[in-house]
Write a protein that holds these residues in place. Structure first.
Motif, mmCIF file in Angstrom:
data_model
loop_
_atom_site.group_PDB
_atom_site.id
_atom_site.type_symbol
_atom_site.label_atom_id
_atom_site.label_comp_id
_atom_site.label_asym_id
_atom_site.label_seq_id
_atom_site.Cartn_x
_atom_site.Cartn_y
_atom_site.Cartn_z
ATOM 1 N N LEU A 1 0.851 -1.208 0.000
ATOM 2 C CA LEU A 1 0.000 0.000 0.000
ATOM 3 C C LEU A 1 0.878 1.246 0.000
ATOM 4 N N LEU B 1 -9.379 5.366 -3.331
ATOM 5 C CA LEU B 1 -8.039 5.198 -2.726
ATOM 6 C C LEU B 1 -7.112 4.492 -3.714
ATOM 7 N N PHE C 1 -3.306 5.419 -3.003
ATOM 8 C CA PHE C 1 -3.167 5.594 -1.553
ATOM 9 C C PHE C 1 -2.231 6.770 -1.231
ATOM 10 N N ASP D 1 -4.532 7.666 3.718
ATOM 11 C CA ASP D 1 -5.066 6.663 2.767
ATOM 12 C C ASP D 1 -4.595 5.253 3.105
ATOM 13 N N ALA E 1 -7.081 2.285 4.000
ATOM 14 C CA ALA E 1 -7.149 1.107 3.125
ATOM 15 C C ALA E 1 -6.849 -0.159 3.919
#
Ligand code: FPP
Ligand code: MG
Length: 450
Positions: free
Chosen positions: A362, A384, A389, A394, A398
C-alpha cells in the motif's frame, strides 16, 4: 490423460464473497492430505542446489573487482532458490521421456556446444572477440587488448554427427536413477541470475533499504551501481544461455526478461480516472483484476513457467509431447499462487523489518489481491486505489478496509485454487520422487510464512 489434466479454470478470482472461507474449505482433500508423506523438495536436490550457488559466483568474475562484488551480492546470502529448484525437479521428473532424450544424453558426454559441463564455458566466438575477461575462467576468457590485428577466420572444426545407434530404442522411460544434465544445471543458474538481476533493479525502483533483512544493493553501493550490476548479471546470463545451444530455450528465457520489465510497468500503471467515470464499477474492478493477474504472471509466474518448460526442452522433449505443456502449466499456476501468497503475507506482517506496520505494498501505491477483494465489499476503496493511496491517511484507511473485509482470506483461497491446478497437471507425468516433490512444493508455497 493428455488434455484433460491441462484445462485451466477461468476467472478463478470471481468467487462468491464468503467471509469465513478457510484454507481447508477451499482445497480439495488431496492438497492437504497429511496422511501421505511427500518428500522435502529441497532435500531431494540439496547437493545440486549448493553446487549451483557455489558455481554461480564463478560465472560473475570480471576485470573490475567492484563489479564482481555488486553482481554477486545477492548470491552470497541465504535465499530460497525456488527457481533453480523447479528446474532441477522438472529435469528429474521428465528426463528420459522425451523423443530426443538419447541425443541429449549423448551430447552431455561430448565436448561440444550444449554438451558436457566443461564445454558450457567454451566461447562460441574467439575469446579475443568476446573480451569478457573472467579471472575465474582464465583459460577461456581474455582481457581487452588495445592492440587489434585483423585475422582471417579459422576453418571451423567438423563435429562428428551423433551415431544413429543411440536411437536404437523407441521406448522412452524415466531415467533411473533420476538424472540432471549439465545444461539443466546451468539453466538453473541462469534463471537465478535473471531473478537476481531483476531484484537489483527492483530495489532501485522501490527504493528499498533492505532485502531479506539485510542492506539492499542500492543502499550498499548506490542506485547507479545497482542498476549496472543488474545489467552485468543479465549479460553474463545471456552468454551462458547462448552456450546451451538451444534456440527455443534462448527464446523462452529472453522473453522472461521482457516479461519482467512489462510486469513492472503494468504494476506502475494507474487505474484510470476516465474509467472510473465511464464504466460501471463492476467493469472497473474486472479490469483491475485482469491487470493484476497479468502483472502477476509477468513479474513472477513467467519465470517459473518458462524456466520449467526450458528444463524439459533441454531434456529432449519435443513439440507435441505433453511434458513441455505440463512444465509450463505447473510453473504458471505455481508462480501465480506464490505471488498471491506474497501479497497476503504483506498484509499479515505485523511489522516489517523497518519496524513499520505491514502493508508495504500500500505504501508503494500497489493494490494487490486483498485490496481488490476489499473494494468489492467497500466501494470507498475505489478512490483510494485510483490515487494510489497517495493522500495522508489513505494507507491506514485502506488497511482498515482490508481488515474489515474478507480480502485476505479470499486472496489466500485464490492462491490455493492456483496451487491445486499446479498439482493437478502433474498427473500427466509418470510417478517419481521428483513428481512427488513437485507436488509437495505446491503445499509449501501455500503454507509459507516468508
Ligand atoms: C520482486 O517482487 C520483483 C520482481 C519479481 C520483478 C522485478 C522486475 C524488474 C525490476 C524489471 C527489470 C528486470 C530485469 C530482469 C532487469 P516484489 O517487488 O513483489 O517483492 P519484493 O520487492 O518484496 O521482493
Ligand atoms: Mg519490490
Amino acid at each position: 490423460m493428455r488434455g484433460c489434466a491441462l484445462k485451466f479454470r477461468r476467472n478463478l478470482y470471481f468467487q462468491p464473497c464468503r467471509r469465513a472461507l478457510s484454507i481447508s474449505s477451499a482445497s480439495s482433500p488431496n492438497t492437504h492430505d497429511h496422511s501421505r508423506s511427500l518428500p522435502d523438495p529441497f532435500a531431494l536436490v540439496a547437493p545440486e542446489l549448493s553446487q549451483i550457488r557455489k558455481d554461480l559466483v564463478r560465472l560473475l568474475g570480471s576485470a573490475h573487482p567492484g563489479l564482481d562484488e555488486i553482481a554477486s551480492y545477492y548470491f552470497l546470502r541465504p535465499s530460497k532458490q525456488l527457481r533453480p529448484l523447479l528446474i532441477l525437479l522438472f529435469s528429474q521428473a521428465t528426463n528420459g521421456l522425451g523423443r530426443d532424450w538419447p541425443l541429449k544424453q549423448w551430447m552431455s558426454e561430448q565436448p561440444r556446444p550444449g554438451g558436457c559441463l566443461e564445454n558450457l564455458d567454451e566461447p562460441l566466438s574467439r575469446a579475443n572477440i568476446l573480451n569478457d575477461w573472467n579471472p575465474n575462467i582464465k583459460d577461456k576468457t581474455t582481457l581487452y587488448d588495445p592492440e587489434f590485428t585483423f585475422s582471417l577466420p579459422q576453418t571451423p572444426k567438423e563435429l562428428p554427427p551423433p551415431p544413429l545407434s543411440i536411437f536404437s530404442s523407441l521406448e522412452r522411460e524415466l531415467t533411473s536413477p533420476l538424472s540432471i544434465l549439465p545444461t539443466q544445471m546451468r539453466l538453473a543458474q541462469i534463471v537465478e541470475m535473471v531473478h537476481a538481476a531483476s531484484l537489483l533493479h527492483d530495489d532501485v525502483i522501490d527504493e528499498s533499504p533492505l532485502r531479506r533483512g539485510s542492506t539492499s544493493a542500492p543502499e550498499a553501493f548506490g542506485k547507479k551501481f545497482a542498476v549496472l550490476g543488474g545489467n552485468f548479471v543479465l549479460g553474463r546470463a545471456s552468454v551462458a544461455l547462448a552456450r546451451l545451444g538451444d534456440p527455443e530455450v534462448v527464446q523462452l528465457i529472453a522473453s522472461i526478461i521482457a516479461n519482467l520489465v512489462e510486469g513492472e510497468i503494468l504494476q506502475m500503471q494507474d487505474v484510470e480516472a476516465d474509467d472510473i467515470l465511464a464504466v460501471p464499477s463492476s467493469q472497473i474492478a474486472k479490469n483491475a483484476w485482469t491487470m493484476y493477474l497479468q502483472k502477476t504472471y509477468m513479474k513472477t509466474a513467467s519465470l517459473m513457467a518458462k524456466g520449467a518448460r526450458s528444463a524439459v526442452v533441454l531434456g529432449g522433449c519435443m513439440d507435441g509431447e505433453t511434458y513441455k505443456e505440463v512444465a509450463y502449466a505447473y510453473g504458471r499456476n505455481l508462480g501465480i499462487a506464490f505471488q498471491l501468497v506474497d501479497d497476503v503475507l504483506d498484509y499479515e506482517a505485523v511489522e516489517d523489518t523497518l519496524g513499520k506496520p505491514g502493508g508495504a505494498d500500500l505504501q508503494l501505491g500497489l493494490a494487490t489481491g486483498p485490496a481488490l477483494y476489499a473494494w468489492e465489499e467497500h466501494p470507498e476503496m475505489g478512490p483510494l486505489i485510483e490515487r494510489k493511496f497517495g493522500e495522508v491517511g489513505d494507507v491506514e484507511f485502506a488497511r482498515d478496509l482490508v481488515r474489515k473485509s474478507a480480502g485476505v482470506e479470499r486472496t489466500r483461497a485464490l492462491a490455493i485454487a492456483y496451487a491445486e491446478q499446479a498439482r493437478d497437471v502433474l498427473q500427466a507425468l509418470p510417478e517419481s520422487e521428483a513428481r512427488a516433490a513437485l507436488e509437495a512444493l505446491t503445499e509449501r508455497v501455500i503454507k509459507r510464512k516468508s
